[in-house]
Design a protein around this motif. Structure first.
Motif, PDB file in Angstrom:
ATOM      1  N   LEU A  61       0.836  -1.200   0.000  1.00  0.00           N
ATOM      2  CA  LEU A  61       0.000   0.000   0.000  1.00  0.00           C
ATOM      3  C   LEU A  61       0.871   1.251   0.000  1.00  0.00           C
ATOM      4  O   LEU A  61       2.076   1.192   0.239  1.00  0.00           O
ATOM      5  CB  LEU A  61      -0.930   0.022   1.219  1.00  0.00           C
ATOM      6  CG  LEU A  61      -1.895  -1.150   1.403  1.00  0.00           C
ATOM      7  CD1 LEU A  61      -2.921  -0.815   2.467  1.00  0.00           C
ATOM      8  CD2 LEU A  61      -2.557  -1.549   0.103  1.00  0.00           C
ATOM      9  N   CYS A  73      -0.051   4.392   1.864  1.00  0.00           N
ATOM     10  CA  CYS A  73      -0.853   5.255   2.739  1.00  0.00           C
ATOM     11  C   CYS A  73      -0.209   6.629   2.824  1.00  0.00           C
ATOM     12  O   CYS A  73       1.005   6.742   3.034  1.00  0.00           O
ATOM     13  CB  CYS A  73      -0.967   4.635   4.122  1.00  0.00           C
ATOM     14  SG  CYS A  73      -1.653   2.964   4.113  1.00  0.00           S
ATOM     15  N   CYS A  86       1.988   7.559   6.027  1.00  0.00           N
ATOM     16  CA  CYS A  86       2.998   6.614   6.519  1.00  0.00           C
ATOM     17  C   CYS A  86       4.327   7.324   6.766  1.00  0.00           C
ATOM     18  O   CYS A  86       4.747   8.176   5.990  1.00  0.00           O
ATOM     19  CB  CYS A  86       3.195   5.479   5.520  1.00  0.00           C
ATOM     20  SG  CYS A  86       4.293   4.180   6.126  1.00  0.00           S
ATOM     21  N   GLU A 132       4.846  -4.376   5.161  1.00  0.00           N
ATOM     22  CA  GLU A 132       3.662  -5.238   5.274  1.00  0.00           C
ATOM     23  C   GLU A 132       4.109  -6.683   5.426  1.00  0.00           C
ATOM     24  O   GLU A 132       4.629  -7.290   4.478  1.00  0.00           O
ATOM     25  CB  GLU A 132       2.762  -5.075   4.049  1.00  0.00           C
ATOM     26  CG  GLU A 132       1.637  -6.089   3.939  1.00  0.00           C
ATOM     27  CD  GLU A 132       0.854  -6.280   5.248  1.00  0.00           C
ATOM     28  OE1 GLU A 132       0.614  -7.439   5.635  1.00  0.00           O
ATOM     29  OE2 GLU A 132       0.475  -5.265   5.880  1.00  0.00           O
ATOM     30  N   ASN A 158      -2.120  -4.918   7.027  1.00  0.00           N
ATOM     31  CA  ASN A 158      -3.214  -4.163   6.404  1.00  0.00           C
ATOM     32  C   ASN A 158      -4.348  -5.087   5.957  1.00  0.00           C
ATOM     33  O   ASN A 158      -5.382  -4.611   5.493  1.00  0.00           O
ATOM     34  CB  ASN A 158      -2.715  -3.313   5.235  1.00  0.00           C
ATOM     35  CG  ASN A 158      -2.011  -4.116   4.149  1.00  0.00           C
ATOM     36  OD1 ASN A 158      -2.438  -5.192   3.762  1.00  0.00           O
ATOM     37  ND2 ASN A 158      -0.907  -3.565   3.641  1.00  0.00           N
ATOM     38  N   SER A 195      -4.605  -3.029  10.575  1.00  0.00           N
ATOM     39  CA  SER A 195      -4.595  -1.576  10.397  1.00  0.00           C
ATOM     40  C   SER A 195      -5.670  -1.200   9.387  1.00  0.00           C
ATOM     41  O   SER A 195      -5.600  -1.598   8.219  1.00  0.00           O
ATOM     42  CB  SER A 195      -3.220  -1.112   9.896  1.00  0.00           C
ATOM     43  OG  SER A 195      -2.201  -1.442  10.812  1.00  0.00           O
ATOM     44  N   MET A 196      -6.671  -0.465   9.840  1.00  0.00           N
ATOM     45  CA  MET A 196      -7.712   0.012   8.924  1.00  0.00           C
ATOM     46  C   MET A 196      -8.420   1.199   9.577  1.00  0.00           C
ATOM     47  O   MET A 196      -8.423   1.334  10.791  1.00  0.00           O
ATOM     48  CB  MET A 196      -8.687  -1.108   8.553  1.00  0.00           C
ATOM     49  CG  MET A 196      -9.548  -1.642   9.662  1.00  0.00           C
ATOM     50  SD  MET A 196     -11.157  -0.804   9.713  1.00  0.00           S
ATOM     51  CE  MET A 196     -11.779  -1.190   8.087  1.00  0.00           C
ATOM     52  N   ASP A 197      -9.011   2.068   8.757  1.00  0.00           N
ATOM     53  CA  ASP A 197      -9.482   3.356   9.267  1.00  0.00           C
ATOM     54  C   ASP A 197     -10.993   3.513   9.285  1.00  0.00           C
ATOM     55  O   ASP A 197     -11.513   4.628   9.193  1.00  0.00           O
ATOM     56  CB  ASP A 197      -8.846   4.491   8.445  1.00  0.00           C
ATOM     57  CG  ASP A 197      -7.349   4.622   8.701  1.00  0.00           C
ATOM     58  OD1 ASP A 197      -6.842   3.958   9.623  1.00  0.00           O
ATOM     59  OD2 ASP A 197      -6.692   5.389   7.975  1.00  0.00           O
ATOM     60  N   HIS A 252     -11.458   5.404   5.188  1.00  0.00           N
ATOM     61  CA  HIS A 252     -10.344   4.484   4.943  1.00  0.00           C
ATOM     62  C   HIS A 252      -9.704   4.746   3.581  1.00  0.00           C
ATOM     63  O   HIS A 252      -8.482   4.924   3.466  1.00  0.00           O
ATOM     64  CB  HIS A 252     -10.859   3.043   5.025  1.00  0.00           C
ATOM     65  CG  HIS A 252      -9.822   2.007   4.746  1.00  0.00           C
ATOM     66  ND1 HIS A 252      -9.119   1.373   5.745  1.00  0.00           N
ATOM     67  CD2 HIS A 252      -9.362   1.492   3.572  1.00  0.00           C
ATOM     68  CE1 HIS A 252      -8.277   0.513   5.210  1.00  0.00           C
ATOM     69  NE2 HIS A 252      -8.400   0.563   3.881  1.00  0.00           N
ATOM     70  N   HIS A 260      -7.135   7.613   2.489  1.00  0.00           N
ATOM     71  CA  HIS A 260      -5.721   7.619   2.860  1.00  0.00           C
ATOM     72  C   HIS A 260      -4.999   6.299   2.587  1.00  0.00           C
ATOM     73  O   HIS A 260      -3.785   6.289   2.427  1.00  0.00           O
ATOM     74  CB  HIS A 260      -5.577   7.959   4.346  1.00  0.00           C
ATOM     75  CG  HIS A 260      -6.208   9.246   4.727  1.00  0.00           C
ATOM     76  ND1 HIS A 260      -5.616  10.460   4.477  1.00  0.00           N
ATOM     77  CD2 HIS A 260      -7.403   9.512   5.317  1.00  0.00           C
ATOM     78  CE1 HIS A 260      -6.410  11.430   4.904  1.00  0.00           C
ATOM     79  NE2 HIS A 260      -7.494  10.877   5.411  1.00  0.00           N
ATOM     80  N   ARG A 261      -5.728   5.198   2.533  1.00  0.00           N
ATOM     81  CA  ARG A 261      -5.102   3.879   2.459  1.00  0.00           C
ATOM     82  C   ARG A 261      -5.413   3.259   1.091  1.00  0.00           C
ATOM     83  O   ARG A 261      -6.414   2.552   0.932  1.00  0.00           O
ATOM     84  CB  ARG A 261      -5.586   2.987   3.606  1.00  0.00           C
ATOM     85  CG  ARG A 261      -5.274   3.557   4.988  1.00  0.00           C
ATOM     86  CD  ARG A 261      -5.678   2.617   6.110  1.00  0.00           C
ATOM     87  NE  ARG A 261      -4.915   1.389   6.095  1.00  0.00           N
ATOM     88  CZ  ARG A 261      -3.706   1.237   6.625  1.00  0.00           C
ATOM     89  NH1 ARG A 261      -3.097   2.268   7.220  1.00  0.00           N
ATOM     90  NH2 ARG A 261      -3.087   0.077   6.578  1.00  0.00           N
ATOM     91  N   THR A 319      -8.728   0.278  -1.016  1.00  0.00           N
ATOM     92  CA  THR A 319      -8.409  -1.011  -0.377  1.00  0.00           C
ATOM     93  C   THR A 319      -9.465  -1.472   0.615  1.00  0.00           C
ATOM     94  O   THR A 319      -9.346  -2.566   1.171  1.00  0.00           O
ATOM     95  CB  THR A 319      -7.053  -0.922   0.357  1.00  0.00           C
ATOM     96  OG1 THR A 319      -7.139   0.057   1.409  1.00  0.00           O
ATOM     97  CG2 THR A 319      -5.932  -0.541  -0.601  1.00  0.00           C
TER      98      THR A 319
END
Length: 385
Positions: free
Chosen positions: A25, A27, A30, A71, A108, A130-132, A138, A141-142, A150
């Motif tokens: 990813l 992000c 990061c 990752e 992720n 890890s997730m928003d 989400h 940004h990811r 994603t």
């Protein structure tokens, strides 16, 4: 060499091992600088890292081995099968129980399927995701390296874990666009059966040169977010555990104060990259280089002991300055007993030095959360005006 700092080193609680710096990813918040580096950790370096830890004076019982930084699931399943066997053999050589080392990884989750679930179960690996939260937050940004969202892939991975009954915790990064969506986040997590969550604020750190939370209204909005989340959580006991609230309430209800944290205590944490380089204190220090300090690598597991690195000028300088910063926090900060002096990496990235006190990171992570929790507890006890 000048006098060493007075802080006690160890005991070691966490060994962070980087199986690869690569991440699938990209992000936008990061902090890691080498996400396109496809280096892989040779098992011989894992052997050496385990030996350095188990022979060190900092080893004092069990600890967690966390696969992190990059990752981890871009490595093949066979790697973790082989690594688990190497861990078993290392413990056997030292006459230690298999339960001495607990494996964990932070992922992720975009590639988790039944084969990965088999791997987690077979090797007794604990999982953090890890997730928003909701899709819009989400995917803002990811995203993948080609810019694709994603969220759908992450939710398929979470569904696989849930279908197999594999426990997991979620770490959710709070950016400025999340601060008005406490209800949306709470509803999302509870609707999807996600019961253990931790919030990481977006930090100014490493490659992320400026956090979106650095706005004039950032603290006010963050406090309002936490107040609303507290209200929702307390209205439905047992549905969602929030790491930040649990940490503050346990300290507030106890009699103990924190005098230090693992992130400012030398060799409570050891961080090893895919080349065998190691550092201590914050895992975030391992992959960065600076003008003032150079890198924060204290040695290599193939070349010397952990204890020997403590006598180098680089280690002594960093340790001395971190300790000076902890002393300032202890002297000046009313919240010291809740955080033990904070994380050196946040002090460096915000102030360019370790020997300083309050940071925006500790304002968000400790102080503002503590104010919300303590006010909420007082209200529940009928102590507020």
């Amino acid at each position: 060499m000048s006098e060493s700092p007075r802080t006690q080193a160890g005991p070691l609680r966490l060994l962070v091992v980087q199986p690869t710096p690569f991440c699938n990813l990209d992000c936008d918040y990061c902090y890691l600088p080498s996400r396109d580096d496809r280096s892989r950790l040779p098992l011989e370096i894992l052997d050496a890292a385990l030996e350095r830890v188990l022979e060190s004076p900092f080893f004092n019982g069990g600890f967690t081995l966390l696969w992190h930084a990059g990752e981890p699931l871009t490595m093949p399943i066979a790697f973790y099968d082989a690594a688990t066997e190497r861990i078993r053999l290392a413990l056997e050589r030292h006459g230690l129980s298999p339960s001495t080392i607990v494996q964990s990884l932070q992922t992720n989750a975009v590639v988790i399927d039944d084969a990965w679930c088999d791997c987690f179960e077979r090797n007794d690996i604990h999982v953090g995701v890890s997730m928003d939260g909701p899709e819009a937050l989400h995917d803002a940004h990811r995203r993948t390296r080609t810019g694709l969202p994603t969220h759908g892939a992450v939710m398929r991975g979470i569904a696989a874990l849930q279908r197999r009954g594999i426990p997991f915790e979620v770490i959710c990064v709070l950016t400025a666009d999340a601060l008005d969506q406490a209800d949306a986040l709470y509803d999302f997590f509870t609707a999807h059966g996600i019961g253990d969550v931790g919030f990481n604020m977006e930090e100014t750190e490493g490659e992320n040169l400026r956090s979106t939370l650095e706005r004039p209204d950032g603290e006010r909005r963050y406090s309002a977010f936490m107040e609303r989340f507290w209200q929702r959580q307390r209205a439905e006991p047992g549905r969602l555990n929030l790491r930040e609230f649990d940490g503050i309430t346990s300290l507030a209800c106890g009699e103990s104060r924190m005098e230090s944290t693992d992130m400012n205590t030398p060799f409570a944490i050891v961080n090893v990259d895919a080349k065998g380089n190691f550092t201590s204190f914050d895992p975030e220090l391992l992959a960065v280089a600076t003008a003032d300090y150079g890198d924060f690598i204290f040695g290599n597991v193939l070349q010397g002991s952990l204890e020997a690195s403590m006598h180098t000028d680089k280690f002594q300088r960093v340790w001395r300055e971190i300790e000076a910063g902890v002393d300032l926090c202890r002297r000046d900060c009313a919240y010291f007993g809740l955080c033990g002096g904070g994380a050196g990496s946040n002090k460096y990235w915000e102030h360019g030095r370790f020997d300083c006190s309050v940071t925006e990171a500790c304002r968000y992570r400790i102080q503002l959360v503590a104010d919300v929790v303590l006010a909420g507890m007082e209200q529940e006890l009928g102590l507020s005006a």
